[in-house]
Enzyme design. Structure first.
Site, PDB file in Angstrom:
ATOM      1  CD1 TRP A   1      -1.590   2.270   2.151  1.00 43.61           C
ATOM      2  CD2 TRP A   1      -2.971   1.469   0.588  1.00 43.61           C
ATOM      3  NE1 TRP A   1      -2.588   3.194   1.975  1.00 43.61           N
ATOM      4  CE2 TRP A   1      -3.464   2.729   1.017  1.00 43.61           C
ATOM      5  CE3 TRP A   1      -3.684   0.773  -0.399  1.00 43.61           C
ATOM      6  CZ2 TRP A   1      -4.615   3.303   0.504  1.00 43.61           C
ATOM      7  CZ3 TRP A   1      -4.832   1.345  -0.907  1.00 43.61           C
ATOM      8  CH2 TRP A   1      -5.292   2.595  -0.459  1.00 43.61           C
TER       9      TRP A   1
ATOM     10  CG  ASP B   1       2.875 -11.554  -4.045  1.00 45.31           C
ATOM     11  OD1 ASP B   1       1.980 -12.247  -4.542  1.00 45.31           O
ATOM     12  OD2 ASP B   1       2.667 -10.569  -3.305  1.00 45.31           O
TER      13      ASP B   1
ATOM     14  CG  ASP C   1       0.784  -5.854  -2.560  1.00 48.73           C
ATOM     15  OD1 ASP C   1      -0.311  -5.500  -3.052  1.00 48.73           O
ATOM     16  OD2 ASP C   1       1.001  -5.857  -1.337  1.00 48.73           O
TER      17      ASP C   1
ATOM     18  CD  GLU D   1      -2.003  -3.126  -1.676  1.00 49.00           C
ATOM     19  OE1 GLU D   1      -2.750  -2.379  -0.998  1.00 49.00           O
ATOM     20  OE2 GLU D   1      -1.290  -3.979  -1.158  1.00 49.00           O
ATOM     21  CE1 TYR D   2      -5.715  -3.210  -4.051  1.00 50.13           C
ATOM     22  CE2 TYR D   2      -6.424  -0.960  -3.555  1.00 50.13           C
ATOM     23  CZ  TYR D   2      -6.177  -2.266  -3.150  1.00 50.13           C
ATOM     24  OH  TYR D   2      -6.381  -2.629  -1.846  1.00 50.13           O
TER      25      TYR D   2
ATOM     26  CB  THR E   1     -10.781 -11.971   0.885  1.00 49.02           C
ATOM     27  OG1 THR E   1      -9.952 -13.014   1.416  1.00 49.02           O
ATOM     28  CG2 THR E   1     -11.017 -12.238  -0.591  1.00 49.02           C
ATOM     29  CE1 TYR E   2      -5.176  -8.097   3.151  1.00 47.08           C
ATOM     30  CE2 TYR E   2      -5.364 -10.455   3.585  1.00 47.08           C
ATOM     31  CZ  TYR E   2      -4.657  -9.383   3.075  1.00 47.08           C
ATOM     32  OH  TYR E   2      -3.432  -9.583   2.465  1.00 47.08           O
TER      33      TYR E   2
END
Length: 382
Positions: free
Chosen positions: A105, A140, A142, A144-145, A220-221
């Site tokens: 984030w 990975d 990440d 966002e977004y 999913t949080y």
């Protein structure tokens, strides 16, 4: 990096060192290695030595975070030791995989790097070289977004196309560098994404990125947070009777990705080892899906148990529809949403019923006793 109203617990990390003495526990830990086809994947920064006893229950640890810097994927020098602490755990569990996550984030640089072919190649090649140099097992991503700037990062209308092209370039670089290091076939360098759902993937072509990925880490949080209009279940499995319209849930996220053609086994749903607290909450329905005055902050699982669950005026409630708990303090009008053993058990049953790939969680150090991680492992192996 600044703390985020959406992802604040991702900054509540302490990078703890792994003493070499803990490696003597290898024989007992290896006996716990997951025998089922379901996977337990956890994000981590460092490693808490007391958790070594349970490392055999984890399939993949994802180090958080590397960052885009001048178009390249890099790890801060002070963080390399934390990554190597995770990789050292392979001496205990040789089956353990350790991946590197880039982003998080409020971390930008993705839209800029993905905007040109040269930028994508530089990002992809630097990522693959980093994986090889650190003896990690995969990357990975990440971001966002794509197409969004809520976190303060730059975005572009072209992010949707460029995100696909970036992942394609990363896949090619991982394969090329992997082949040079003997990482081919079932031992290839993996590529995953940490990805949200609902409106936060409106600039993602899920079907197009699917072929390049080994799996999806569904975040999913944080369904409710400082930026949402109401309280609610921040990691609820199903829809509450009180949820408005197409409000976000774990099941709705899964169905969205299945509808886009993603195989169930490539989907790992997310569990939260932390809660979110809201203050000055409207008291209707014991604070559930009500407006609030301000976001109070996050609480990790040990803190929830010690100070909040059925303590100091916080009463635990259970939403049978959502399969999720919450806490309500009628005197202070405080509301807390979180995951606990009962909601974890419901998620594990859901994973089995939907034939999904497994569970992903944020974040390792937030559960120092491995209580919830143990519940995940047991739920997938009963």
């Amino acid at each position: 990096m600044r703390k985020s109203p959406l992802r604040q617990p991702r900054r509540l990390i302490t990078g703890l060192l792994l003493p070499l003495a803990m490696l003597a526990a290898s024989s007992s830990v290896m006996a716990q290695s997951t025998p089922s086809s379901y996977r337990v994947v956890g994000y981590a920064n460092g490693w808490n030595p007391v958790q070594t006893k349970d490392v055999g229950k984890i399939d993949t640890l994802i180090f958080a975070f590397a960052h885009p810097q001048d178009g390249k994927v890099t790890i801060a020098q002070q963080d390399v030791k934390h990554l190597q602490d995770l990789i050292a755990l392979k001496k205990i569990n040789p089956k353990l995989k350790v991946d590197i996550s880039v982003g998080g984030w409020s971390v930008g640089g993705f839209s800029e790097a993905a905007s040109t072919e040269a930028g994508r190649e530089q990002f992809a090649d630097s990522a693959a070289q980093l994986i090889a140099a650190q003896h990690a097992d995969g990357l990975d991503v990440d971001w966002e977004y794509p197409g969004h700037h809520e976190s303060g990062i730059k975005s572009s209308p072209q992010d949707k196309i460029n995100y696909t092209l970036l992942l394609k370039a990363i896949r090619a670089s991982l394969d090329r560098v992997g082949a040079a290091h003997g990482r081919t076939g079932t031992n290839h360098y993996t590529l995953s994404v940490a990805i949200a759902d609902g409106p936060f993937v409106d600039n993602v072509d899920i079907a197009a990125i699917n072929p390049y990925l080994d799996w999806f880490n569904l975040m999913t949080y944080d369904f409710v947070n400082a930026m949402t209009p109401t309280t609610g279940h921040h990691t609820g499995l199903h829809a509450s009777k009180l949820i408005a319209g197409d409000g976000r849930t774990t099941d709705r996220a899964v169905q969205q990705f299945l509808a886009a053609g993603v195989a169930p086994k490539k989907l790992l749903i997310g569990a939260a080892i932390y809660g979110r607290e809201f203050a000055d909450v409207k008291p209707d329905h014991d604070g559930l899906y009500q407006t609030f005055g301000h976001y109070q902050g996050g609480h990790n699982w040990p803190e929830l148990k010690a100070d909040f669950i059925n303590k100091h005026g916080y009463v635990r409630y259970w939403d049978a529809d959502a399969q999720a708990p919450w806490l309500w303090n009628a005197q202070t009008r405080r509301f807390i949403t979180y995951d606990d053993p009962q909601s974890i058990a419901a998620k594990m049953a859901y994973i089995k019923a939907q034939h999904l790939g497994g569970i992903m969680y944020w974040e390792q150090s937030a559960d120092p006793s491995d209580e919830l991680v143990d519940d995940m492992w047991k739920g997938l192996n009963d």
